[in-house]
Each structure stands twice: as C-alpha cells, then as structure tokens.
Design an enzyme around this catalytic site. Structure first.
Site, PDB file in Angstrom:
ATOM      1  N   HIS A  94      -0.771  -1.003  13.310  1.00 31.35           N
ATOM      2  CA  HIS A  94      -1.623  -1.831  12.451  1.00 31.35           C
ATOM      3  C   HIS A  94      -2.444  -2.830  13.256  1.00 31.35           C
ATOM      4  CE1 HIS A  94       1.855  -4.804  12.301  1.00 31.35           C
ATOM      5  NE2 HIS A  94       0.855  -5.661  12.284  1.00 31.35           N
ATOM      6  N   ASP A 150       5.354   2.257  13.719  1.00 29.62           N
ATOM      7  CA  ASP A 150       4.204   1.352  13.817  1.00 29.62           C
ATOM      8  C   ASP A 150       3.889   1.025  15.279  1.00 29.62           C
ATOM      9  OD1 ASP A 150       2.211  -0.456  13.365  1.00 29.62           O
ATOM     10  OD2 ASP A 150       3.312  -1.650  11.899  1.00 29.62           O
ATOM     11  N   SER A 194       3.289  -9.494  15.598  1.00 32.73           N
ATOM     12  CA  SER A 194       3.110  -8.052  15.494  1.00 32.73           C
ATOM     13  C   SER A 194       2.793  -7.472  16.864  1.00 32.73           C
ATOM     14  CB  SER A 194       1.973  -7.721  14.530  1.00 32.73           C
ATOM     15  OG  SER A 194       2.326  -8.043  13.210  1.00 32.73           O
TER      16      SER A 194
END
Length: 697
Positions: free
Chosen positions: A84, A220, A632
């Site tokens: 992402h 991810d 992240s």
C-alpha cells in the site's frame, strides 16, 4: 497521509508511568531504554541501533515517499516496504494492457525495473539536540509572535550550519511542544525504481473489508531499488545510475517467530495524540469523526459502484479509493475504542488532579481553564475547516481548476492536466459532487457560506442542482474539453479564468478562510499553553517516563509477539497461515479472488524452504509494538536485530492508540518475512532477488 487543518490535538505526558510496550523512543537516546529492552529479550547494544561513528540499524532504514518506512535488504540497494506504500507507483504503471494491480509485477532483471518520477527515499544521517541553539535569546516576556520569529531565525541558522558544504538536507522538529528541539540531517535519493509487487489480491487481500482487522491474510509488500550516481551519492534518474551501496542492510531470519518472542519496530511514525485533554478528545469523538466518516461513506459507495462497472474505472480509482477508505475505517475504530475505554472521563480525572496540584502554583493554576476556553472558541472554526476538507475538497474538478493560480505557466498546467485526466471519471465526480456539496451546504456553520453563493444555490433549486450546473458548464469537465483548449495558450488561460468550477471552489474556500485563520490563531495559543502545561506535568510527576509524540521522525518501539482477546470468550492467536487465505478464496469477489498460481502452490504444497515448523506457510503475525501511520513498511526485528516481518497495520481495536494506548488489545500487524520470500520465489519466479539477500535460520 492526510494533511488537514483542524482541531489541534496537542500531546501531553501521562500522569502514570508508561506501560509495558508503550512508547516511541528517540534512537539517539535509546541507551536510556536499553536495560528495559534487554530485560525483555533484546541481545544487542544501543550503538547497534543508532550510531554516527559506525554503520548501525538506522543506516538500513528510509523514509519512503514522505509518509511510509522502508528497509534495505541487500548490499545493492534492494528495499522492502508495503504494497500500500508503493500502491500509487504500481497504479501509475498500470493500464488495461499491463494491469500490474491485478496481475502483479516482477522485474526479471534490472533493465526491467521501473522508474518513479517524484518518488524519493531519505536516510537519517544524524540527529542532535539543538534546544539551546534554537532557544537562544528567547525570553518568557516575549509575545508568541516574537518568540516564533526568533525561533525561526535561530532554526534557519542551525540548519545552515548543519548542512553547509554537504548535499544533505535538514529539518528541526520541536518535541514536547517546544520544550526541546532536535535537528534531523538527511540524505535524500530521487531515483527509486519498482522491482516487484504481488497481485492486489495478495498485496491488498481482503480490501477494505479486512483492513484494520484480525485475522489478516494480506501479503502487504512491494520491492524497490535505490539508485545513485557512480560516486554512490544521490542523483536524478539516469540510465547511467547504479544500485546504491548502503552502509548497512538487514539480515533476514527465516526461522519464524513464536508467541512471547521479543520484537522491535524501527520506523517513521507520523503523528500521535496520546495524552490530549478531554475537550480535544470530545471533539474527535462527537464532532469531527462522525462528520468525516459519513462524508467518506458517501464517496466510497459511489466509487465502489462505478468501479464495479468496468476495468478501466477500477484501475483509475484504485489508489483514490484506497486513500479515502483507509482513514475512513480507522476513524470508525478510533471512535469505538475511545468510547469503550471511557477516554474522555479519564482525561477529566487527570485534569482534576493537575488542577488540585497547581492550585497554589501561579505559573500553572490558570493553564487548564485557559486551554478549555480556547477549545470552546476553536470548536466551530475547526468543524468548518473539516467540512471544507471532507466536503468541498472531495469534489475533484473544482479542486483541480480552482487550485491553478493565475499566472501559472502553461507548461505546468499541461503537466498537471495530464496526471489529472489519466485517473479522472466525470461520471463519478458528478455523482460525488451532488452528494458532497449538498451535505457541505447543510452542515457548514451558516456564517462560513458566502451570502452570494447561498442565493445562487437557492435560485438553482438547491445544492445538488447548483453543483450539477457548475460541472456541466465547465469546459474542463471532460478530457475532451481540455484537449480542445490545450494547444491554444490564450484560450486555455481565459477558460481557466472563467471556469465556473474553479469559481465555486475559490468562493467556497474564501468563505472558510476566516475559520482557518481563526483556527490557526487559536492553535498557536493552545500550543503555547501546552508548552507550559507539560512543564507542570513533569514537575508534578518527576518519576514518570516521558516519550515525545510522533512527528514523522525515526523512532524505536519494542514489544513481543502476542495474541489478544477482542471480546468475551474469544482469543485471537497471533499468526495466520496460507490455509486461511484458501478458506477466504472467493473468485467472484475481486479482493478475495486468490491468484490461480497461489492456489496451485497450495494444492501441491510447493512451499520450498519457506514453511514453518508446523508445515504451514505463515502469512501475518501480531505484536505489541506501539505504532501509527508512517510505521507502514517498518521492519519488525527480532532480539538479534534480524528482519522477521514488515509492519503494515493495526487491529481495529488498536486505532485509538494514537490517543490512548491499551496494552490488553493494542496490536500491530506484520506480514511474515517468510511469506514475502515465498511469494517472490515461488509465485513471482524472481528468486534471483533472494540471492542478493543475507538469510539466516
């Protein structure tokens, strides 16, 4: 990450000691925490984490794209981050003919690696306490404006001295709201190329349904490579550039993790608001979040309906949908968590204790009453700004044309237009405009909507009819309309000057300018008071641990692998496996349509060396590390500093941890590094990348 003007939520220190696994600690001061870390299992030294005298872990970590974290995993500039985090780059390279979002992307050699204009990564060279230099000459008798002016001048001098004669950049950040200042000297690399990304049905498996949830089965990750000039220094994109040679890269541990194992996260957390006073929390829970959630719900419903109609629209709006949905779901969990924990009541009790302590101390006794008064004045202004940012600014066409300032060079306009129309659907924007503008007019405090605009809305028969007319009359409403104008510079500039969509945006924005201006003034006063409030809290509780709020600078957090109980009689184990992916496999649902190649690998049990001791491929795991947005892509490291996972999310019950950390349920979610390697090797057929890496059992 979203950038928005709104209610200033100023972090305060706790009035109780920081709890187990809570905190985001400064790398240069990690020696103060190393004893606690070692008691919990860490086996290295503070200098292994941060050093300016030799290569350390900090030299293997980057700020990726200005809002995520990445880590180096080879001596040839190979970098891992989240899918992402690289999503926009993957989407920009995708088309109907080359749908990398759906099919994934695997460069089979370096000539196939894709450049990404505008994408940068930044290494921290060093960080230093510059409080004395920044506050030189500052006096308590100064007004806030005088203080800010002097601090800005001192800061510029500090940065100039730190970067003089180098290619480095630097910034100075306040900690504890101006009680301390640190300089962060960075080295920025502008040539970063896409190397690999799994299909979205892996990298975004479960979509918005699974986002922020556990159990999680998302692979991810994405892979990039940093390039440099032949001198190993930053250089603009060039075919002559070579892979960057980092000072340090992480060794990868392939033995897996078990419940109770020590974990450390090293990354760039964006913003926490851990200890805000009750008035700020009340605004979040009862004013700001309900508004933003509702307006984004309306946008997402339209996005999803239109994206389901055809592949081209799905690709065009993939990144936009993901961006809108991420915060939308986070705010929902945050509100539930704040309500569940009774955070407002806890803050009120803390404030009562402070006021009792400060009653006989002239410096501190008026701080809280003054803060609460300012928050009351701020409320309507902050709400108006939220209305504009989530309502008016959610309509694409007025934002695009309205933000082109008079006198903007035509070449710049053409460049912006090319990017805008590539991923623009007039049909979607018209539907969104009808919904959002109607709600904007309804919810915006009346004094912030210009009277002339309100009269035109009434004359048109309402907000929906008015904005539909605006969108229809704009010559920029379609790519074809723009194409007819772009070759004639004079006609293009005149059309922009007369554009009704641009006029709507500017008039609406002008209406909320007083709210933004007043919010800025009030926020400055609030910041000044919180600086004093924090001094008081430290005096009141000198035995307490204090960690500064996150501000997108490099931090260390540590904890352990752990499950949790989300509700009575339910226990979540701290890992998921490939079996769970197959249980969710639903071919008719895009986000759950497992790639056939992965189905085949599972059916054949073709896991190679990437299976766990239990014979399964582990996909994701939970840990108790304190994280937030910006973390992240951060590396999850074991007790020996080896890479065991890539952080990518928190559980839904954890989303309030920016305001209150609850150790019983706050968990970060990481993709198991063995799943990443399994996909690169077995699904992508890019095992040559693994040969670059340093692996240990």
């Amino acid at each position: 990450m979203l950038r928005r003007c709104g209610l200033l939520l100023v972090a305060l220190v706790m009035t109780v000691p920081s709890r187990a696994d809570e905190g985001m600690w400064l790398p240069s001061l990690i020696g103060e925490r190393i004893r606690d870390m070692r008691q919990k299992g860490f086996r290295l030294t503070a200098e292994d984490i941060y050093s300016v005298n030799r290569a350390s872990m900090k030299d293997a970590i980057v700020l990726f794209g200005g809002g995520c974290t990445g880590e180096l995993v080879s001596a040839e500039g190979l970098l891992l981050t989240n899918h992402h985090c690289g999503y926009r780059q993957i989407q920009q390279h995708s088309s109907v003919e080359h749908d990398y979002l759906t099919n994934g992307f695997w460069a089979m050699n370096r000539s196939e690696e894709l450049p990404n204009p505008g994408l940068t990564v930044a290494f921290l060279v060093r960080m230093d306490d510059v409080t004395e230099a920044v506050l030189e000459g500052v006096a308590e008798t100064m007004t806030p404006a005088e203080r800010d002016t002097l601090i800005a001048r001192n800061t510029a001098r500090v940065i100039e001295r730190a970067t003089e004669g180098t290619h480095y950049t630097a910034s100075v950040k306040p900690l504890y709201y101006g009680n301390q200042y640190f300089i962060y000297v960075t080295e920025v690399f502008p040539d970063v190329r896409l190397v690999a990304a799994p299909p979205s049905a892996i990298g975004k498996f479960g979509g918005d349904t699974d986002n922020w949830m556990w159990p999680r089965h998302t692979g991810d990750f994405s892979v990039f490579r940093i390039y440099a000039g032949k001198d190993n220094k930053p250089a603009p994109y060039s075919k002559e550039n070579v892979p960057y040679r980092p000072k340090r890269h992480f060794t990868i541990a392939t033995g897996g993790v078990e419940e109770g194992d020590f974990t450390m996260i090293y990354g760039f957390p964006g913003r926490t608001q851990q200890y805000v006073i009750s008035d700020a929390v009340d605004f979040v829970l009862n004013r700001s979040n309900p508004l933003k959630i509702d307006l984004r719900t309306r946008r997402l419903r339209i996005f999803n309906e239109e994206q389901a109609r055809d592949v081209r629209t799905r690709i065009q709006y993939a990144a936009k949908n993901a961006s809108v949905a991420n915060a939308w779901k986070k705010w929902q969990g945050e509100s539930k968590g704040i309500a569940r924990l009774g955070t407002i009541g806890k803050k009120q009790r803390q404030e009562a204790a402070f006021e009792a302590w400060a009653a006989d101390k002239p410096r501190y006794r008026d701080v809280l009453p003054r803060l609460k008064k300012l928050y009351r004045e701020l409320d309507e202004n902050a709400f108006a700004v939220d209305c504009f940012n989530e309502g008016m600014a959610g309509i694409e066409l007025p934002v695009f044309t309205g933000r082109i300032a008079p006198g903007t060079p035509v070449s710049v306009i053409r460049e912006r237009a090319g990017k805008f129309y590539k991923d623009y659907s007039p049909a979607i924007d018209r539907r969104v405009a009808a919904e959002l503008f109607t709600e904007y007019v309804k919810r915006l405090p009346a004094r912030f909507l210009p009277d002339s605009l309100r009269r035109e809305i009434d004359a048109a028969g309402g907000a929906a009819a008015y904005v539909a007319s605006v969108m229809e009359r704009s010559p920029f409403a379609t790519a074809g309309g723009y194409e007819a104008l772009k070759s004639d510079s004079a006609a293009l500039m005149k059309a922009l000057a007369d554009d009704p969509a641009a006029a709507l945006y500017r008039r609406a924005r002008q209406g909320v300018v007083p709210a933004g201006r007043e919010a800025k003034r009030l926020n400055a006063e609030i910041t000044e008071l919180y600086r004093t409030y924090m001094q008081g809290l430290r005096e009141m509780s000198p035995e307490q641990d204090f960690y500064p709020d996150a501000n997108l600078t490099l931090r260390v957090a540590y904890g352990h692998v752990a499950g949790y109980s989300p509700q009575d009689a339910v226990w979540h184990v701290p890992y998921t496996t490939l079996e769970g992916i197959m249980e969710k496999d639903t071919p008719e649902v895009y986000d759950y349509n497992v790639p056939q190649g992965l189905r085949d690998l599972h059916a054949a049990k073709d896991y190679g060396r990437w299976a766990d001791r239990d014979g399964a491929v582990h996909v994701a795991f939970l840990a108790t590390n304190h994280t937030t947005g910006g973390n992240s892509g951060s590396p999850i490291l074991d007790r020996r500093g080896r890479l065991v996972g890539i952080n990518f999310d928190r559980t839904w019950l954890s989303t309030m941890s920016d305001i209150e950390f609850d150790p019983s349920v706050c968990r970060n979610i990481a993709v198991d590094i063995r799943y990443v390697l399994f996909l690169i090797d077995r699904l992508g057929g890019a095992g040559y990348l693994i040969e670059e890496m340093t692996l240990e059992k």
